[in-house]
Scaffold this motif. Structure first.
Motif, PDB file in Angstrom:
ATOM      1  N   PRO A 133       0.827  -1.213   0.000  1.00 19.65           N
ATOM      2  CA  PRO A 133       0.000   0.000   0.000  1.00 19.65           C
ATOM      3  C   PRO A 133       0.856   1.254   0.000  1.00 19.65           C
ATOM      4  O   PRO A 133       1.920   1.297   0.607  1.00 19.65           O
ATOM      5  N   ASP A 134       0.384   2.276  -0.702  1.00 18.58           N
ATOM      6  CA  ASP A 134       1.122   3.527  -0.870  1.00 18.58           C
ATOM      7  C   ASP A 134       0.546   4.573   0.082  1.00 18.58           C
ATOM      8  O   ASP A 134      -0.490   5.186  -0.195  1.00 18.58           O
ATOM      9  N   LEU A 135       1.202   4.783   1.206  1.00 15.08           N
ATOM     10  CA  LEU A 135       0.710   5.714   2.220  1.00 15.08           C
ATOM     11  C   LEU A 135       0.570   7.124   1.654  1.00 15.08           C
ATOM     12  O   LEU A 135      -0.431   7.809   1.907  1.00 15.08           O
ATOM     13  N   VAL A 136       1.550   7.576   0.886  1.00 16.84           N
ATOM     14  CA  VAL A 136       1.531   8.937   0.351  1.00 16.84           C
ATOM     15  C   VAL A 136       0.337   9.134  -0.584  1.00 16.84           C
ATOM     16  O   VAL A 136      -0.401  10.122  -0.478  1.00 16.84           O
ATOM     17  N   LEU A 137       0.138   8.215  -1.514  1.00 15.26           N
ATOM     18  CA  LEU A 137      -0.988   8.325  -2.440  1.00 15.26           C
ATOM     19  C   LEU A 137      -2.315   8.308  -1.688  1.00 15.26           C
ATOM     20  O   LEU A 137      -3.228   9.103  -1.980  1.00 15.26           O
ATOM     21  N   ARG A 138      -2.441   7.425  -0.718  1.00 17.94           N
ATOM     22  CA  ARG A 138      -3.709   7.297   0.006  1.00 17.94           C
ATOM     23  C   ARG A 138      -4.003   8.536   0.851  1.00 17.94           C
ATOM     24  O   ARG A 138      -5.148   8.994   0.908  1.00 17.94           O
ATOM     25  N   LEU A 139      -2.988   9.081   1.503  1.00 19.19           N
ATOM     26  CA  LEU A 139      -3.198  10.314   2.261  1.00 19.19           C
ATOM     27  C   LEU A 139      -3.597  11.460   1.329  1.00 19.19           C
ATOM     28  O   LEU A 139      -4.491  12.248   1.646  1.00 19.19           O
ATOM     29  N   ALA A 140      -2.938  11.546   0.186  1.00 15.30           N
ATOM     30  CA  ALA A 140      -3.257  12.615  -0.768  1.00 15.30           C
ATOM     31  C   ALA A 140      -4.686  12.466  -1.286  1.00 15.30           C
ATOM     32  O   ALA A 140      -5.409  13.461  -1.432  1.00 15.30           O
ATOM     33  N   ALA A 141      -5.103  11.238  -1.563  1.00 17.46           N
ATOM     34  CA  ALA A 141      -6.468  11.015  -2.045  1.00 17.46           C
ATOM     35  C   ALA A 141      -7.492  11.424  -0.991  1.00 17.46           C
ATOM     36  O   ALA A 141      -8.506  12.064  -1.305  1.00 17.46           O
ATOM     37  N   LEU A 142      -7.228  11.084   0.256  1.00 13.53           N
ATOM     38  CA  LEU A 142      -8.160  11.427   1.333  1.00 13.53           C
ATOM     39  C   LEU A 142      -8.214  12.936   1.572  1.00 13.53           C
ATOM     40  O   LEU A 142      -9.286  13.490   1.829  1.00 13.53           O
ATOM     41  N   LEU A 143      -7.073  13.604   1.468  1.00 17.78           N
ATOM     42  CA  LEU A 143      -6.976  15.003   1.866  1.00 17.78           C
ATOM     43  C   LEU A 143      -7.013  15.989   0.711  1.00 17.78           C
ATOM     44  O   LEU A 143      -6.969  17.204   0.941  1.00 17.78           O
ATOM     45  N   HIS A 144      -7.136  15.528  -0.517  1.00 21.26           N
ATOM     46  CA  HIS A 144      -6.953  16.421  -1.662  1.00 21.26           C
ATOM     47  C   HIS A 144      -7.943  17.588  -1.694  1.00 21.26           C
ATOM     48  O   HIS A 144      -7.640  18.649  -2.240  1.00 21.26           O
ATOM     49  N   ASP A 145      -9.118  17.419  -1.103  1.00 18.79           N
ATOM     50  CA  ASP A 145     -10.129  18.484  -1.149  1.00 18.79           C
ATOM     51  C   ASP A 145     -10.388  19.135   0.221  1.00 18.79           C
ATOM     52  O   ASP A 145     -11.420  19.791   0.403  1.00 18.79           O
ATOM     53  N   ILE A 146      -9.476  18.984   1.170  1.00 18.28           N
ATOM     54  CA  ILE A 146      -9.758  19.543   2.504  1.00 18.28           C
ATOM     55  C   ILE A 146      -9.787  21.063   2.499  1.00 18.28           C
ATOM     56  O   ILE A 146     -10.272  21.681   3.455  1.00 18.28           O
TER      57      ILE A 146
END
Length: 483
Positions: free
Chosen positions: A285-298
């Motif tokens: 799993p790619d932690l960086v990609l997943r965090l970016a996907a979750l937070l991209h619209d905050i």
């Protein structure tokens, strides 16, 4: 999975690494002590996912454990010995051997007052969840399961040995661990666990940022992080851990309808994970990609503007979101490279929407690649995952457009080294040509030449020299005689 099959499964998994556990068991027995495989290792054995990181418990005190493993282990470390834990490596396995514990908590901090116990049953009572409150005595392969952990694993239910209120008051991190196990193991929390988490969510503030971050990262990289995030949000934990995520649940009124940003972000996360697995099924799993996907619209809640006619805009939400992302990840003590990479992805995720139907110049394509740098493969996935429209025609059109951008990137990359866009003249050549010493002038010249390279592509040497001299004259930089 009936009880007999479950036990046979666990024993089969145990036998797979028997050369290590067998030798260790014999050493403890010869010294007059009992040794148990315990906690998550038993749970994982039941689920058929036992790793080479194994947890044991014993009646032997730490100093005695050190003598038993001395001369047998490949390496021994004592960093956890104050808590009764001796670490060992042997033949590629990592073993943690902890003396029976019967701790007490002051319920102000998290660290317990360490007290050694006399029974495995007492040790299991202090465990976080019933699925982790099982042990296997290795010499007889006897199960010890006083809290029906086997049944909890079979039903994939998360419950606590004591009451949830007692368990979470002792250690509030267990609430976040519940969310993590939901994400990692696809377990369902018992209703009383959810109720206690909701009532006690603010207790998580007793826990250090480092410990919270470790659990959050395991949750995000789990098999089903969406389930873990939903539990965090629904119980109120997220308000204290990652408040920007529940903050995306924007109200939708009848006059200004727009997407639910929270649900959209979870969908983007799910689609990013799908792309992650599709492109490289064997990669972790790619932690960086997943965090970016979750937070991209905050950044959307802080930039939302209602427009006449019923429209809604979120101008520059990627800029605001990148700053918010950096601030939150820094507060959670993430490493600098993770903070930088996730923030940059959030900042860049909207750039593609200026591409239109391919109107970008080659210069704009070069800048897209250069600004993304090593993050370009992740940016590709994030941008594609960010398409959540249910209009299939629109979704297909967006994907085709991004296909076109990737094709252009590949085409230009065949002609130019896009992975390493550098000025056509290096610093030494700049100093020689302009007759200037190292300093700010060289840096400005280098930046000018890099911008020129991005705009026009590679220049031959003579053309690069002419452009540099022209820029220097405009800047009032006079070349030294003979340069």
């Amino acid at each position: 999975m009936n009880e007999r099959d479950a036990k046979q499964n666990a024993v089969a998994e145990l036998m797979r690494i028997w050369p290590v556990t067998g030798e260790l068991t014999e050493r403890f027995a010869a010294a007059g002590h009992r040794l148990f495989l315990v906690g998550g290792s038993v749970r994982d054995a039941l689920l058929g996912r036992l790793s080479s990181d194994l947890d044991f418990t014993t009646d032997a005190r730490p100093d005695r454990v050190l003598r038993i493993v001395g001369g047998w282990a490949d390496a021994v470390w004592e960093t956890g010995i104050a808590f009764g834990t001796v670490g060992v490596t042997k033949d590629g396995a990592t073993l943690e051997i902890t003396t029976f514990r019967a701790d007490s908590y002051d319920r102000v901090g998290r660290n317990p007052e360490v007290t050694f116990g006399d029974t495995v049953e007492g040790d299991l009572l202090r465990r976080d969840f019933t699925s982790n409150a099982m042990a296997i005595e290795l010499s007889s392969q006897t199960f010890v399961d006083p809290h029906d952990g086997l049944d909890a694993v079979a039903k994939r239910v998360l419950d606590t040995p004591a009451t949830p209120q007692e368990s979470f008051a002792d250690d509030p991190l267990r609430m976040l661990r519940a969310c993590r196990f939901v994400a990692q193991l696809r377990f369902e929390p018992a209703p009383r666990v959810v109720e206690a988490m909701t009532a006690m969510s603010a207790e998580i503030t007793r826990i250090t940022a480092e410990r919270v971050q470790a659990e959050l990262s395991k949750l995000i990289t789990g098999a089903d992080p969406l389930a873990g995030i939903r539990l965090m949000v629904d119980t109120g934990l997220a308000e204290h851990v990652l408040p920007e995520v529940p903050g995306m649940r924007l109200a939708i009124d009848e006059h200004h309808q727009h997407k639910d940003v929270y649900e959209h972000s979870l969908t983007v996360l799910r689609q990013a994970i799908d792309l992650e697995r599709r492109d490289d099924p064997d990669a972790g799993p790619d932690l960086v990609l997943r965090l970016a996907a979750l937070l991209h619209d905050i950044g959307k809640p802080d930039t939302r503007e209602f427009q006449s006619g019923g429209g809604v805009s979120f101008h520059h939400h990627e800029v605001v979101g990148a700053k918010m992302t950096r601030k939150r990840l820094k507060a959670l003590k993430y490493p600098k490279d993770v903070i930088s990479d996730v923030s940059q992805l959030v900042f860049l995720h909207l750039r593609f929407h200026g591409y239109g139907n391919g109107e970008w110049t080659d210069s704009a394509v070069r800048r897209y690649v250069t600004d993304a740098g090593d993050l370009l493969p992740r940016l590709h996935k994030l941008v594609r995952a960010d398409c959540t429209t249910r209009n299939k025609r629109k979704a297909n059109a967006l994907q085709r457009t991004y296909d076109d951008l990737e094709a252009r990137i590949a085409r230009i990359a065949e002609q130019e080294d896009l992975a390493r866009v550098r000025p056509d003249l290096d610093g030494n050549e700049i100093m020689k040509l302009l007759g200037v010493p190292p300093g700010p002038q060289v840096g400005r010249a280098w930046s000018f030449l890099k911008e020129l390279r991005l705009d026009r592509g590679p220049l031959d040497y003579d053309e690069a020299v002419r452009e540099l001299r022209k820029w220097a004259a405009e800047e009032g930089i006079t070349a030294a005689p003979g340069s």
